[in-house]
Design an enzyme around this catalytic site. Structure first.
Site, mmCIF file in Angstrom:
data_model
loop_
_atom_site.group_PDB
_atom_site.id
_atom_site.type_symbol
_atom_site.label_atom_id
_atom_site.label_comp_id
_atom_site.label_asym_id
_atom_site.label_seq_id
_atom_site.Cartn_x
_atom_site.Cartn_y
_atom_site.Cartn_z
ATOM 1 N N GLY A 177 0.832 -1.192 0.000
ATOM 2 C CA GLY A 177 0.000 0.000 0.000
ATOM 3 C C GLY A 177 0.867 1.242 0.000
ATOM 4 N N ASP A 178 0.303 2.349 -0.459
ATOM 5 C CA ASP A 178 1.015 3.613 -0.336
ATOM 6 C C ASP A 178 0.813 4.148 1.078
ATOM 7 O OD1 ASP A 178 2.542 5.800 -0.966
ATOM 8 O OD2 ASP A 178 1.449 6.281 -2.793
ATOM 9 N N TYR A 179 1.533 5.170 1.417
ATOM 10 C CA TYR A 179 1.595 5.717 2.773
ATOM 11 C C TYR A 179 0.193 5.996 3.328
ATOM 12 C CZ TYR A 179 3.682 8.627 6.484
ATOM 13 O OH TYR A 179 4.091 9.156 7.684
ATOM 14 N N GLY A 235 -2.466 4.559 2.706
ATOM 15 C CA GLY A 235 -3.492 4.475 1.668
ATOM 16 C C GLY A 235 -4.680 3.624 2.070
#
Length: 760
Positions: free
Chosen positions: A303-305, A307
């Site tokens: 996942g992104d930060y 997200g």
């Protein structure tokens, strides 16, 4: 560049950690497992893990011991002190950290885990190595302007050499998002607006970072991001929603990701945006059906930060526990920074909301990539403080930075052959980017330092001497300076030529830096107008991370160079072009519009049923009131110090058979007095199809070196497969018919043109 020196690992570890690793059951299992991508030891290890330890392997957090830029970009949040994070790692609550403080931090963390943790599973260390580590290369979109994928592979290889030497196993790059709206700040991280260019640079960067062997101590795992279509955010607003037809998604936005995965990338990152109402972090169609089932991707999705957590604010999840459930079931293997997996996955499994098999599948993938990176064989293979220092900012890498910088520069205009400059002229460098150790490296640099980069004034002085150069700021980036314009005018009047160093600073491009007007800020425009009135020749030296809408004295200047953010050797690279040591060869990877209001704009748009014909403006046609349906400077545009012409287009055979090949060629001639490199571009248009096609599509390009007076026959081969598009059923198809073909220097240039027929 592989460093073959054997590190003094035992000394770095301390005898206790080394002994613990040598005797650990995990190491024994791996040693028995052979060399397969997913050894049998992984399942044996899985069987010994608690649910909490499994959740820990799926949790990645920002390093608490980071400092400086890294902390500003990615605050560590709850794990705000290193001792607490170290305890979490030993307890099996973390799979690794990112953007940490080099080999010293990695050594302490890995040693503690290998000595004190129950299962001795090595940590993985990740970082944002976007366009360099300590040696900084041009921002990615600038590098794409070189139209040399091999250059991108070489700079990625060099970045991996440095970063892996600092204990980093994994980079969150390449970003392969197609960017067709220049208001979007993250344009600077990708390869621009074209699908073909995006695919080629995606593959090259993956190959550069990962090298020939992921276990090598100069290789690191690449991460293709942001999956998917992040660059299509509505109105160019970062993090905004994306609403696309599946046709556009598959034809335009997905191909560069697939190219990166096909090149061997073993990780991908989910994007912040939603697509057609479904956030990417919770989209099983995207992460499982397309990525896993169709593309057969075997690696991990991170996942992104935060997200996954952001699905709550988006109205897709009711709370953190629900967000964790949605993300893991959708196919996000690893949660970044939110701690949602560590907090909630064990309970979700025990309650039956998430099958244990789903968690096991993700843990298996994570352990497999750690094995592929060689971490089970040697958790310290990339951690060596001496190697970190010896690999940092080497002469070879700095020379590559300079090479990449000058190849990235695009000359938009050169009326009256103002450029190249003679070395005996008095030069006034005017503008907020005239000098100073700022805004040189570009956005999203974690480990580089502008203090080590070469500014424009230093680069020019190295060529002509300090006595022939004056430096005047004239204005700030977004604010006027008291007396600044007066001082700039005086400096211009005292000089033979003006270098007007204007544009965007680092804070105006990159993540969360969307702009509603992609123009040069007003105070700099006032400066440009005043300097232009002196009548002195003006060379605009643009600093930018996106396509700009040029106006007034900037647009009308006799010479314009797009110099982006070029990194460590900025000033030297620009001076190489200014004074003719290197003939500019860069080409725009995105269009520069006439006006901001044209965005989103891309060269390969559709014709519409009411096109504006050549000639005077006609009513009720597809055209803006104040600008044509075209770019001021189109994709592919760029001038050289040569005088290049195109002639003699030939097509053989005259028609393309269904299973045949079409050989097309043209003669490119440099009638000038200076050598140059020309980027020869091949475009086609399908005139009539069951799905309307773009006005032009880039299908191939070649960069050729031309001596003064030299000609070269440049040939391309076309096949039916290159003419394919997605049909009514969203499957690749191609239909017999007539195609336009251009060999030209840009997407709007005529070059040489003909037609051919595809026949069954």
């Amino acid at each position: 560049m592989t460093d073959m020196m054997i590190s003094r690992r035992a000394a770095l570890l301390g005898a206790g950690a080394a002994t613990a690793w040598a005797a650990s059951p995990v190491r024994a299992l791996v040693m028995q497992a052979g060399t397969g991508a997913v050894p049998a030891s992984v399942d044996a290890l899985l069987a010994r893990m608690t649910l909490e330890e499994k959740a820990g392997q799926l949790q990645l957090n920002a390093a608490a011991w980071a400092g400086g830029v890294a902390t500003a970009l990615n605050p560590p949040g709850g794990a705000s002190n290193f001792d607490g994070q170290l305890a979490d790692a030993v307890a099996g609550k973390l799979t690794g950290v990112f953007n940490g403080n080099g080999a010293a931090m990695a050594q302490r963390m890995q040693a503690a885990v290998m000595k004190g943790s129950r299962l001795k599973i090595p940590l993985i260390f990740a970082a944002d190595v976007i366009h360099g580590h300590r040696t900084i290369f041009p921002v990615p979109v600038a590098e794409a302007a070189s139209f040399e994928p091999d250059l991108a592979m070489r700079t990625a290889r060099a970045a991996a050499f440095e970063a892996a030497g600092a204990g980093i196993d994994w980079t969150f790059f390449p970003m392969v998002d197609i960017a067709r709206d220049q208001r979007w700040g993250r344009t600077m991280e990708g390869a621009g607006e074209d699908v073909l260019l995006g695919k080629l640079f995606a593959a090259a960067r993956v190959q550069g970072f990962q090298g020939k062997d992921l276990k090598a101590n100069d290789a690191m795992m690449a991460c293709v991001k942001h999956f998917a279509a992040y660059g299509a955010a509505e109105s160019g607003l970062d993090y905004n929603v994306v609403d696309l037809s599946e046709r556009t998604l598959r034809e335009v936005y997905l191909p560069p990701y697939k190219a990166g995965f096909d090149a061997g990338a073993m990780s991908g990152m989910a994007s912040f945006n939603e697509i057609n109402g479904v956030p990417s972090h919770g989209n099983p169609w995207l992460l499982d059906k397309v990525l896993r089932d169709e593309w057969k991707f075997p690696g991990i999705v991170v996942g992104d930060y935060t997200g996954d957590e952001e699905m709550i604010a988006a109205g897709f999840a009711k709370d953190g526990k629900d967000a964790a459930r949605i993300a893991i079931l959708a196919g996000v293997d690893m949660s970044m920074q939110s701690n949602l997996y560590a907090l909630h996955l064990p309970a979700l499994v025990r309650e039956g909301a998430v099958p244990q098999a789903v968690v096991d599948r993700s843990v298996r993938r994570v352990l497999a990539v750690k094995h592929m990176l060689g971490l089970f064989d040697d958790p310290f293979r990339r951690i060596d403080a001496r190697r970190e220092k010896s690999r940092s900012r080497t002469k070879v890498n700095l020379a590559l930075s300079r090479e990449a910088g000058r190849k990235a520069i695009v000359m938009l205009k050169n009326e009256g052959d103002v450029l190249p400059l003679a070395k005996d002229r008095k030069v006034a460098i005017i503008g907020p980017f005239a000098s100073g150790q700022h805004d040189l490296n570009g956005p999203w640099v974690v480990y580089g330092d502008n203090a080590n980069a070469v500014d424009l004034a230093a680069g020019v002085r190295a060529v002509v001497g300090a006595g022939n150069v004056s430096v005047t700021a004239g204005s700030g980036v977004e604010e006027p300076l008291a007396g600044g314009i007066e001082a700039a005018v005086a400096a211009a009047n005292a000089a033979d030529v003006v270098l007007l160093a204007i544009g965007e600073n680092e804070g105006m491009s990159g993540e969360a830096q969307s702009r509603t007007s992609i123009t040069v800020p007003a105070p700099q425009m006032e400066l440009a107008e005043a300097v232009a009135k002196t009548g002195k020749p003006v060379v605009v030296v643009l600093k930018n991370g996106r396509g700009l809408a040029l106006e007034g004295a900037v647009r009308d200047a006799p010479a314009i160079l797009v110099t982006w953010f070029l990194g460590s050797e900025s000033g030297h690279a620009i001076a190489d072009v200014l004074f003719g040591t290197y003939s500019p060869a860069g080409r725009l990877p995105m269009s520069f519009p006439y006006e901001s209001g044209q965005e989103p704009y891309h060269y390969d748009h559709k014709m519409t049923g009411r096109p504006q014909p050549e000639g005077p403006r006609q009513p009720y046609k597809a055209q803006w009131r104040t600008a044509p349906n075209a770019a001021l400077y189109p994709f592919g545009h760029g001038l050289t110090y040569g005088k290049v012409s195109y002639a003699g287009l030939a097509v053989s055979p005259p028609t393309l058979g269904w299973n045949g090949k079409l050989e097309v060629s043209a003669t490119v001639t440099n009638s000038g007095t200076r050598a140059c490199e020309e980027v020869v571009q091949l475009y086609i248009r399908d005139r009539v199809a069951s799905i309307t096609r773009p006005v032009r599509e880039l299908k191939a390009f070649r960069k050729v070196a031309l001596a003064p007076g030299a000609s070269e026959r440049v040939a391309f081969t076309l096949t039916r497969e290159q003419l394919q598009f997605l049909g009514l059923d969203l499957q690749p198809t191609v239909e017999p018919g007539t195609f336009d073909l251009w060999i030209a220097p840009s997407a709007q240039a005529e070059g040489v043109h003909t037609t051919f027929d595809l026949v069954r």
